[in-house]
Enzyme design. Structure first.
Site, short mmCIF file in Angstrom:
data_model
loop_
_atom_site.label_atom_id
_atom_site.label_comp_id
_atom_site.label_asym_id
_atom_site.label_seq_id
_atom_site.Cartn_x
_atom_site.Cartn_y
_atom_site.Cartn_z
N GLU A 35 -5.60 14.28 24.89
CA GLU A 35 -7.00 14.44 25.27
C GLU A 35 -7.44 13.31 26.22
OE1 GLU A 35 -9.08 16.61 25.37
OE2 GLU A 35 -11.04 15.64 25.50
N LYS A 45 -17.12 24.02 34.39
CA LYS A 45 -17.26 23.71 32.97
C LYS A 45 -16.51 24.67 32.06
CE LYS A 45 -18.96 21.70 29.31
NZ LYS A 45 -18.19 20.52 28.88
N HIS A 95 12.93 8.68 24.86
CA HIS A 95 13.73 9.86 25.22
C HIS A 95 13.56 10.22 26.69
CE1 HIS A 95 14.90 10.51 21.11
NE2 HIS A 95 13.64 10.39 20.73
N CYS A 144 -18.76 31.09 37.92
CA CYS A 144 -19.87 30.82 38.83
C CYS A 144 -21.16 30.89 38.01
CB CYS A 144 -19.94 31.90 39.91
SG CYS A 144 -18.38 32.14 40.76
N ARG A 179 -21.19 25.01 36.44
CA ARG A 179 -20.35 26.20 36.37
C ARG A 179 -19.52 26.42 37.64
NH1 ARG A 179 -21.86 29.69 32.30
NH2 ARG A 179 -20.84 31.41 33.37
N TRP A 231 -17.65 29.06 42.13
CA TRP A 231 -16.35 28.42 41.90
C TRP A 231 -15.33 29.43 42.42
CZ3 TRP A 231 -12.13 29.27 38.32
CH2 TRP A 231 -11.23 28.20 38.26
N LYS A 243 -8.81 13.66 30.07
CA LYS A 243 -10.08 13.09 30.57
C LYS A 243 -9.81 12.29 31.84
CE LYS A 243 -12.21 15.05 28.83
NZ LYS A 243 -12.08 16.00 27.79
N GLU A 247 -8.94 14.64 34.78
CA GLU A 247 -10.09 15.43 35.23
C GLU A 247 -11.06 14.66 36.09
OE1 GLU A 247 -11.89 18.71 32.35
OE2 GLU A 247 -11.66 16.79 31.35
N ASN A 289 -20.46 36.87 39.13
CA ASN A 289 -19.62 35.89 38.43
C ASN A 289 -18.52 36.69 37.73
OD1 ASN A 289 -18.60 33.82 36.81
ND2 ASN A 289 -20.16 34.14 35.23
N GLY A 290 -17.28 36.47 38.12
CA GLY A 290 -16.18 37.21 37.50
C GLY A 290 -15.13 37.57 38.53
C1 AGP Z 1 -12.25 19.65 29.04
O1 AGP Z 1 -12.71 18.43 29.48
C2 AGP Z 1 -12.21 20.70 30.04
N1 AGP Z 1 -13.39 20.82 30.79
C3 AGP Z 1 -11.53 22.00 29.63
O2 AGP Z 1 -10.22 21.68 29.32
C4 AGP Z 1 -12.15 22.81 28.46
O3 AGP Z 1 -12.02 22.10 27.27
C5 AGP Z 1 -11.44 24.16 28.37
O4 AGP Z 1 -11.62 24.86 29.57
C6 AGP Z 1 -11.93 24.99 27.21
O5 AGP Z 1 -13.29 25.24 27.29
P1 AGP Z 1 -14.09 25.85 26.06
O6 AGP Z 1 -14.06 24.86 24.95
O7 AGP Z 1 -15.45 26.11 26.58
O8 AGP Z 1 -13.37 27.11 25.67
#
Ligand code: AGP
Length: 625
Positions: free
Chosen positions: A497, A620, A520, A2, A27, A74, A501, A504, A100-101
């Site tokens: 990767e 994020k 396979h 958060c 966040r 969040w 993307k 997400e 936050n936590g």
């Molecule tokens: C990537 O697009 C994501 N938002 C997520 O996988 C991110 O890379 C992951 O949570 C790690 O974050 P960091 O690099 O801040 O540790």
């Protein structure tokens, strides 16, 4: 995770808190709220939904007052509803708290409070329990009769915060105000970031400096177990245990301009387009043409210590993990050092036997990811030298590691990581060059690598010019039922990767695989409405990829190929769409091949009407486990 923001000063707190929350929306964005003290009452506005919804509430009925706290959520405990939105209050309704936590032992703390029969909870959150706990300790410490001088009230509240936090198991970044204590905020952190912004006749608290950089660039990055008492013109830092805290005021290294979208419609697109610069910045001052190697002083290791490294472990999560996977290929091929990649979330709980000469790298853009931090701490606890590759300079991972290399990618705000990925790859290539030159790489090989790296920013610029062509491809495939990505060697993790993307930000089904795995089992998925994207530069395994492409074609699967140089000529007969990026050394290609795929995910998401910078259910960085 958060975001929290606190303000105490002479200006109206409402607009400052709202502006800070907007900057922290990356966040978390499922509910938001503020509590501002206006004379003798606490004005609260909170609701489920985005900050924009909170903004409407605050415009309809602006809360007055010059100090207050705010939060963007969040959800972890409790659904994203108005009731669960922060701030939460204690039993008296006079103390408001944002958090936050995760308070792991909130159930037992709640039961303890309920036992005395004086507490009633109106939300499902762990945060409300903490508010009640602090409030009850504060109330219980009141002198039997008579009023108390304001200064004593402040220290009484700080003592109550300390006493409550001593009972807490879990993580927190908190900020709180009390109706009866004017112009006073208390903050504390453990495991969740909290920064104090030091202004002129005003002070701030925030989860991240981006929330306050428009007002001040002087910041104190709080440490775990710090408790800070903040007033307009002063602050005092102590520990949860009650000892005096050490702190340093640092200059924030970016400005408000850096965190604006400029002419771009989304942060993600802006950050994709920043990659020529961010890769250049990641290399800046780190290449030595004279010694044909790289210079990475932050590693804090002597040449002899670096020479003695016998094994490397790379750990991280999500995109950082994919960078680590490419790093494994780079370090083995360029430096000849056995390298392994570990999911940070698994590594921290696994008892993986490692040799004494193992060097561990924790890779994280934010430097705050709970799983990566846990892996770093476990590795250090076991006595391994553990280095960080982070973007956020003052982050916990950067501070707790034995040394490391900063990415210098600049603030990354889009939830989907883009420029941090290519910066991580750049750093891993520099580490490969450094360690390789200490082992088998000759000066001419070192020079060849340096020349290729120096060409990279220009090649990125050229790749970015493909954006319109990629937009056309995205429009063509926007109604697809999903996407499969394939690659080999350095480009297999690029497939992972790219799939991440797409998942997400478009919510389409997507998977990445090594090309050879197709036969396979995955080939059973191939059908006309499921495109396969092959990342196949004109490299040593090009012909192998070509075979796999033929296998997809034979089953009427559409094929898109990302290639280099002459690859395009050989693909013309078999691929429906071809994206050609500039040629470079094999281990450098991922920096270029990933860019069209970032753009493809972006354009697809826009085509599908998705919220690119704030995809559903995501935040994020993930500071909870
Ligand atoms: C990537 O697009 C994501 N938002 C997520 O996988 C991110 O890379 C992951 O949570 C790690 O974050 P960091 O690099 O801040 O540790």
């Amino acid at each position: 995770m958060c975001g929290i923001v606190g303000y105490v000063g002479r200006s109206e707190a409402g607009p400052i808190l709202l502006d800070g929350l907007r900057r922290l929306e990356y966040r978390g964005y499922d509910s938001a709220g503020v509590a501002i003290v206006d004379g003798d009452h606490v004005e609260t506005r909170k609701c489920a939904g985005r900050i924009a919804e909170l903004g409407k509430l605050m415009t309809e009925k602006p809360p007055g007052g010059t100090y207050g706290i705010s939060h963007t959520r969040w959800a972890t405990h409790g659904k994203p509803t108005d009731q669960n939105a922060h701030p939460h209050f204690d039993q008296s309704g006079q103390l408001a708290l944002v958090h936050n936590g995760v308070i792991e032992n909130y159930q037992s703390l709640k039961e303890g409070l309920l036992r005395n029969g004086q507490h009633e909870f109106i939300s499902e959150t762990d945060t409300e329990v903490l508010a009640h706990l602090i409030g009850s300790l504060y109330d219980a410490s009141a002198p039997p009769n008579g009023s108390v001088p304001p200064q004593n009230e402040k220290s009484r509240l700080v003592r109550a915060v300390r006493a409550a936090l001593q009972q807490v198991i879990g993580t927190y970044g908190i900020a709180l105000v009390h109706r009866n204590i004017p112009d006073f905020i208390v903050g504390a952190r453990r495991g969740s970031p909290l920064v104090l912004g030091v202004g002129k006749d005003e002070n701030f608290l925030a989860s991240d400096v981006s929330a306050i950089v428009a007002y001040t660039r002087d910041a104190v990055y709080l440490n775990d177990f710090d408790v800070v008492a903040v007033e307009r013109d002063k602050f005092e830092i102590s520990s949860v245990a009650g000892e005096g805290g050490n702190y340093e005021v640092s200059k924030v290294e970016f400005t408000e301009e850096d965190i604006k979208k400029g002419d771009f419609p989304h942060y993600m697109l802006k950050e994709i387009f920043e990659q020529a610069g961010s890769v250049r910045d990641a290399m800046r001052g780190r290449l030595s043409t004279e010694e044909c190697t790289s210079k990475l002083g932050g590693l804090e290791m002597t040449a002899a210590e670096l020479r003695d490294v016998g094994r490397i472990v790379l750990t991280g999560c999500g995109t950082a993990l994919h960078a680590a996977m490419i790093g494994e290929y780079i370090l083995e091929q360029v430096a000849g050092i056995p390298t392994e990649v570990e999911f940070a979330s698994e590594f921290r709980h696994r008892n993986s036997p490692m040799t004494r000469d193992t060097l561990v790298f924790a890779i994280s853009q934010s430097g705050e990811t709970a799983d990566t931090l846990g892996a770093l701490r476990e590795s250090r606890r076991k006595g391994y030298r553990t280095l960080g590759i982070c973007n956020n300079v003052a982050s916990t991972i950067a501070r707790e590691s034995d040394g490391g290399v900063y990415m210098h990618a600049g603030p990354e705000i889009g939830v989907a990581a883009t420029k941090s990925f290519t910066a991580q790859l750049t750093i891993l290539m520099l580490i490969g060059l450094l360690l390789g030159r200490m082992r088998h790489l000759s000066t001419s090989e070192g020079t060849r690598i340096i020349e290729a790296l120096e060409r990279l920013p220009e090649q990125i610029e050229a790749t970015l010019k493909l954006s319109n062509e990629i937009k056309r491809i995205a429009q063509k495939y926007a109604s697809a039922n999903g996407i499969l990505f394939f690659g080999r060697q350095f480009n297999f993790p690029v497939a992972l990767e790219a799939a991440l993307k797409v998942k997400e930000i478009t919510y389409l089904f997507a998977e990445g695989h090594p090309s050879a795995e197709l036969k396979h089992g995955i080939i059973a998925l191939v059908r006309p409405d499921l495109p396969s994207i092959f990342i196949t530069p004109d490299d040593a395994v090009f012909s192998k990829n070509l075979n796999n492409i033929e296998q997809v074609r034979a089953r009427k699967g559409p094929v898109i190929a990302v290639t280099t140089g002459k690859g395009a000529d050989r693909l013309r007969q078999v691929a429906d769409d071809i994206i050609t990026v500039p040629a470079t050394m094999d281990f450098i290609t991922p920096v270029l091949t990933v860019i069209p795929l970032q753009l493809l995910a972006y354009h697809l998401a826009v085509e599908l009407g998705r919220d690119v910078d704030k995809p559903r259910n995501l935040a994020k960085s993930v500071t909870v486990e």
